[in-house]
Design a protein around this motif. Structure first.
Motif, PDB file in Angstrom:
ATOM      1  N   LYS A   1       0.816  -1.224   0.000  1.00 44.35           N
ATOM      2  CA  LYS A   1       0.000   0.000   0.000  1.00 44.35           C
ATOM      3  C   LYS A   1       0.843   1.264   0.000  1.00 44.35           C
TER       4      LYS A   1
ATOM      5  N   ASP B   1      -6.535  -7.386  12.624  1.00 40.59           N
ATOM      6  CA  ASP B   1      -7.025  -6.185  11.934  1.00 40.59           C
ATOM      7  C   ASP B   1      -8.396  -6.444  11.289  1.00 40.59           C
TER       8      ASP B   1
ATOM      9  N   ARG C   1      -1.461 -10.144  12.425  1.00 36.87           N
ATOM     10  CA  ARG C   1      -2.085  -8.844  12.156  1.00 36.87           C
ATOM     11  C   ARG C   1      -3.297  -8.975  11.236  1.00 36.87           C
TER      12      ARG C   1
ATOM     13  N   THR D   1      -1.649   6.301   7.215  1.00 39.41           N
ATOM     14  CA  THR D   1      -2.305   6.306   8.527  1.00 39.41           C
ATOM     15  C   THR D   1      -1.726   5.248   9.469  1.00 39.41           C
TER      16      THR D   1
ATOM     17  N   ARG E   1       7.930  -8.087   2.788  1.00 42.49           N
ATOM     18  CA  ARG E   1       8.256  -7.399   4.042  1.00 42.49           C
ATOM     19  C   ARG E   1       9.628  -7.856   4.557  1.00 42.49           C
TER      20      ARG E   1
ATOM     21  N   ARG F   1     -11.315  -7.244  14.479  1.00 41.89           N
ATOM     22  CA  ARG F   1     -11.759  -6.297  15.518  1.00 41.89           C
ATOM     23  C   ARG F   1     -13.166  -5.802  15.200  1.00 41.89           C
TER      24      ARG F   1
ATOM     25  N   ARG G   1       9.272   1.848  12.654  1.00 41.13           N
ATOM     26  CA  ARG G   1       9.331   0.828  11.596  1.00 41.13           C
ATOM     27  C   ARG G   1       9.808  -0.527  12.097  1.00 41.13           C
TER      28      ARG G   1
ATOM     29  N   ARG H   1      -8.605   4.738  18.013  1.00 37.41           N
ATOM     30  CA  ARG H   1      -8.981   4.973  16.619  1.00 37.41           C
ATOM     31  C   ARG H   1      -9.658   6.323  16.463  1.00 37.41           C
TER      32      ARG H   1
ATOM     33  N   ARG I   1       1.220   3.258  14.559  1.00 40.44           N
ATOM     34  CA  ARG I   1       2.546   2.811  14.990  1.00 40.44           C
ATOM     35  C   ARG I   1       3.101   3.753  16.066  1.00 40.44           C
TER      36      ARG I   1
ATOM     37  N   ALA J   1       1.241  -1.756  17.044  1.00 41.86           N
ATOM     38  CA  ALA J   1       0.299  -0.883  16.328  1.00 41.86           C
ATOM     39  C   ALA J   1      -1.016  -1.611  16.091  1.00 41.86           C
TER      40      ALA J   1
ATOM     41  N   SER K   1       5.120  -3.013  14.739  1.00 39.89           N
ATOM     42  CA  SER K   1       4.006  -3.406  13.859  1.00 39.89           C
ATOM     43  C   SER K   1       2.945  -4.125  14.678  1.00 39.89           C
TER      44      SER K   1
ATOM     45  N   GLY L   1      -4.504   2.732   4.511  1.00 40.82           N
ATOM     46  CA  GLY L   1      -4.728   2.198   5.852  1.00 40.82           C
ATOM     47  C   GLY L   1      -5.543   0.922   5.792  1.00 40.82           C
ATOM     48  N   ARG L   2      -6.472   0.795   6.723  1.00 38.25           N
ATOM     49  CA  ARG L   2      -7.308  -0.405   6.785  1.00 38.25           C
ATOM     50  C   ARG L   2      -8.800  -0.063   6.639  1.00 38.25           C
ATOM     51  N   ASP L   3      -9.161   1.142   7.088  1.00 34.68           N
ATOM     52  CA  ASP L   3     -10.579   1.527   7.198  1.00 34.68           C
ATOM     53  C   ASP L   3     -10.846   2.839   6.482  1.00 34.68           C
ATOM     54  N   ILE L   4      -9.989   3.195   5.520  1.00 35.49           N
ATOM     55  CA  ILE L   4     -10.132   4.519   4.901  1.00 35.49           C
ATOM     56  C   ILE L   4     -11.406   4.565   4.039  1.00 35.49           C
TER      57      ILE L   4
ATOM     58  N   ALA M   1       1.294   4.809  10.098  1.00 32.30           N
ATOM     59  CA  ALA M   1       2.353   5.468  10.876  1.00 32.30           C
ATOM     60  C   ALA M   1       1.786   6.076  12.156  1.00 32.30           C
TER      61      ALA M   1
END
Ligand code: DC
Length: 224
Positions: free
Chosen positions: A16, A184, A180, A34, A156, A187, A90, A108, A39, A98, A95, A128-131, A36
């Motif tokens: 991403k 992620d 994660r 987002t 990664r 939740r 980082r 959030r 994190r 976060a 990670s 991000g995840r929920d943008i 970051a």
């Protein structure tokens, strides 16, 4: 051409930030990462010696924390009490931190308010995840960028190896990615989920350039 707001969501390691940053550059848009921000919350809690189960303390700490996002020469920097923590966040253990703190709704809500305030100032690319589902449900273009877990772990791992050779192993990276993914997506509040109107892009067998091309083509399609 009118500038667009573009939301890019997806699981850890899907590429991403690389894709979002390149697309933003090409379209002359601001790029907001987002992850970051979550994190930075994770780093704060780690430094305070908390554990992920200390939910009340985490909420209180993040609530009073002085977290700031600044754009310097077009690059995003995150600050914690005036310290630039852009590099410190980082590390692989951050990670996981976060992901843990981002499951807490109070955390959030504070981050989302900052993200929306930045987006209200100019069109941008936000990842991000929920943008697309929660932060910017009216974004003109929504991409759900994914790749197979093994491909994401390999990417990664290569990134971490390039920065600090021998600091981690592939199996640990894959384990963190799986942890994660599960947390992620699982939740309750604003989980990682493809928005109904998002375009699904699987980058497993695509190069960065090919993935960027696809996003740019989608953006162009909206601008004509
Ligand atoms: O994108 P990243 O790997 O830097 O994100 C770190 C963690 O932050 C991720 O595992 C989940 C959380 N996150 C989130 O919950 N919502 C976002 N919009 C961005 C990140």
């Amino acid at each position: 051409m009118n500038p667009l707001t573009i939301a890019i969501d997806g699981p850890a390691g899907a590429g991403k930030s690389t894709i979002a940053k390149t697309v933003a550059n090409k379209l002359n848009l601001l790029y907001l990462d987002t992850g970051a921000m979550y994190r930075t919350c994770g780093l704060l809690c780690q430094r305070a010696g908390l554990s992920s189960g200390d939910v009340e303390q985490i909420i209180a700490l993040v609530d009073t924390a002085n977290i700031d996002v600044r754009f310097e020469h077009g690059d995003q920097h995150v600050y914690l009490d005036e310290e630039d923590v852009s590099e410190a966040i980082r590390k692989p253990e951050i990670s996981v931190w976060a992901s843990d703190v981002s499951a807490i709704p109070e955390v959030r809500l504070k981050m989302v308010a900052m993200q929306r305030a930045i987006a209200a100032r100019q069109p941008l690319v936000m990842d991000g995840r929920d943008i697309g589902t929660y932060v910017l449900p009216d974004a003109e273009l929504k991409i759900f960028l994914t790749a197979r877990p093994e491909v994401r772990a390999r990417r990664r791992f290569a990134e971490l190896e390039a920065k600090a050779p021998g600091s981690t192993c592939y199996d640990d990276v894959l384990r963190d990615i799986n942890y994660r993914d599960q947390q992620d997506s699982g939740r309750l509040f604003a989980p990682l989920k493809q928005a109904a109107d998002a375009v699904l892009l699987d980058s497993s067998d695509l190069s960065i350039a090919e993935t960027v091309e696809q996003v740019l083509a989608l953006a162009k399609g909206l601008q004509v």
